[in-house]
Design an enzyme around this catalytic site. Structure first.
Site, PDB file in Angstrom:
ATOM      1  N   ASP A   1       0.854  -1.072   0.114  1.00 24.75           N
ATOM      2  CA  ASP A   1       0.035  -0.039   0.034  1.00 24.75           C
ATOM      3  C   ASP A   1       1.009   1.135   0.032  1.00 24.75           C
ATOM      4  O   ASP A   1       1.753   1.441   0.825  1.00 24.75           O
ATOM      5  CB  ASP A   1      -0.771   0.077   1.252  1.00 24.75           C
ATOM      6  CG  ASP A   1      -1.875   1.178   1.373  1.00 24.75           C
ATOM      7  OD1 ASP A   1      -1.766   2.081   0.499  1.00 24.75           O
ATOM      8  OD2 ASP A   1      -2.732   0.912   2.026  1.00 24.75           O
ATOM      9  N   VAL A   2       0.714   2.274  -1.098  1.00 28.70           N
ATOM     10  CA  VAL A   2       1.519   3.604  -0.975  1.00 28.70           C
ATOM     11  C   VAL A   2       1.180   4.217   0.067  1.00 28.70           C
ATOM     12  O   VAL A   2       2.342   5.036   0.281  1.00 28.70           O
ATOM     13  CB  VAL A   2       1.333   4.118  -2.279  1.00 28.70           C
ATOM     14  CG1 VAL A   2       1.872   3.381  -3.578  1.00 28.70           C
ATOM     15  CG2 VAL A   2      -0.264   4.453  -2.727  1.00 28.70           C
TER      16      VAL A   2
ATOM     17  N   TYR B   1      -9.529  15.355  -5.709  1.00 27.84           N
ATOM     18  CA  TYR B   1      -8.594  15.033  -6.836  1.00 27.84           C
ATOM     19  C   TYR B   1      -7.898  16.042  -7.286  1.00 27.84           C
ATOM     20  O   TYR B   1      -6.630  16.182  -7.563  1.00 27.84           O
ATOM     21  CB  TYR B   1      -9.240  14.297  -7.791  1.00 27.84           C
ATOM     22  CG  TYR B   1      -8.662  13.594  -9.069  1.00 27.84           C
ATOM     23  CD1 TYR B   1      -7.885  12.604  -8.814  1.00 27.84           C
ATOM     24  CD2 TYR B   1      -8.441  14.430 -10.282  1.00 27.84           C
ATOM     25  CE1 TYR B   1      -7.211  11.931  -9.779  1.00 27.84           C
ATOM     26  CE2 TYR B   1      -7.662  13.721 -11.407  1.00 27.84           C
ATOM     27  CZ  TYR B   1      -7.233  12.606 -11.257  1.00 27.84           C
ATOM     28  OH  TYR B   1      -6.279  11.932 -12.229  1.00 27.84           O
TER      29      TYR B   1
END
Length: 253
Positions: A63-64, A158
Site C-alpha cells: 500500500d503506497v 482529486y
C-alpha cells in the site's frame, strides 16, 4: 545504468491495471527489469504475465500510503536487482462528482493519502536510494493530470492532490539536480482505462452540461513513459502533456 541482469530497473506503483499495467508491458518490451507494486496481488501477477521475459519482472504487494510497506518495496527492489533507475509514481484514486459542501473528511483524506502522501513516500525512498547507489542518480515520473491545471466540477480532493503533485515534481527536480536525479510530471487527458469510463458516456462540464469526452489508447501514455525513461540523466522533461485531441481543455471547453 543497469541492475544485476544488465538492464535498467523500474518500480511502477499502481501496476495492477490501467496506465500502470500498460507501462509495465511497454517497459518490459524495451528491455527493463521491473518491480510491480499495488494492493491487488492477483492483478499484479496478471500484469506480470503480460510482460516480456517474466523472469525480469517481480511483484510486491503493498500500500503506497503505508510507510513501512513503501520502505520494504525499495529494499525488495534492491535485493532483487541491485539498484533502481526509475520510479513511476502512478498509483492514484478519484471519487464520483461530489459538491464540496458534501465532501466527507474521510473521503478527502483517503484521496490525499493515496495520491499525494503515497507519491511523497515513494519519492523520498527513491531519492534516498538514488543518492546512495553506485553510480548515483535516477529518474522519477509522476502521474499528474489535466486536473493539475484545470479542475472538473465537484472534484475538490482529486484536483487539490494533482495540483500538489506539481509542487512535488518541481521540488524533487530542484533538490535532485545536483545528484543526477530528474523528475517529470506527465499530465494525461482521458487515456482509455477503467478509471476514465464515465468520460466516454457523459461527464459534468463547467457550464453545467453533461457531455462525452474524447479518449485515446493508453498505449500512447506507456510509450511516452518509455521515451522519457530512456533519456540520459542530464536531460530533464519537467512537464509533459498528452491528451485526446478532442479533450475540452484548451480555451473555454
Amino acid at each position: 545504468m543497469s541492475g544485476r541482469l544488465g538492464r535498467p530497473v523500474a518500480i511502477i506503483t499502481g501496476a495492477s491495471s490501467g496506465i500502470g499495467r500498460a507501462t509495465a508491458i511497454s517497459l518490459s518490451k524495451a528491455g527493463w527489469s521491473l518491480v510491480l507494486f499495488a494492493r491487488r496481488f492477483d492483478q499484479l501477477c496478471a500484469t506480470k504475465e503480460l510482460c516480456e521475459e517474466e523472469s525480469r519482472v517481480m511483484v510486491f504487494e503493498g500500500d503506497v500510503t503505508n510507510e513501512e510497506s513503501v520502505q520494504n518495496l525499495f529494499k525488495f527492489a534492491v535485493q532483487s536487482f541491485g539498484r533502481v533507475d526509475l520510479l513511476f509514481n502512478n498509483a492514484g484514486v478519484s471519487t464520483p462528482a461530489i459538491p464540496i459542501e458534501e465532501f466527507r473528511l474521510t473521503t478527502f483524506q483517503h484521496v490525499v493519502n493515496v495520491n499525494l502522501v503515497g507519491s511523497f513516500l515513494c519519492t523520498r525512498e527513491a531519492v534516498k536510494l538514488f543518492k546512495s547507489q553506485t553510480p548515483p542518480g535516477g529518474r522519477i515520473i509522476n502521474n499528474g493530470s489535466i486536473a493539475a491545471h484545470s479542475p472538473r466540477p465537484n472534484s475538490v480532493a482529486y484536483t487539490v492532490t494533482k495540483h500538489a503533485i506539481t509542487g512535488l515534481t518541481k521540488q524533487t527536480a530542484l533538490d535532485g539536480r545536483q545528484f543526477n536525479i530528474t523528475c517529470t510530471q506527465v499530465d494525461i487527458g482521458n487515456a482509455a482505462t477503467d478509471m476514465t469510463g464515465p468520460q466516454s458516456t457523459g461527464i459534468l462540464q463547467a457550464d453545467g452540461k453533461v457531455s462525452t469526452e474524447a479518449t485515446f489508447d493508453v498505449i500512447h501514455v506507456a510509450e511516452t513513459i518509455v521515451h522519457i525513461a530512456s533519456l540520459p540523466h542530464d536531460v530533464t522533461v519537467l512537464n509533459f502533456n498528452i491528451m485526446a485531441t478532442g479533450m475540452p481543455f484548451v480555451g473555454r471547453g
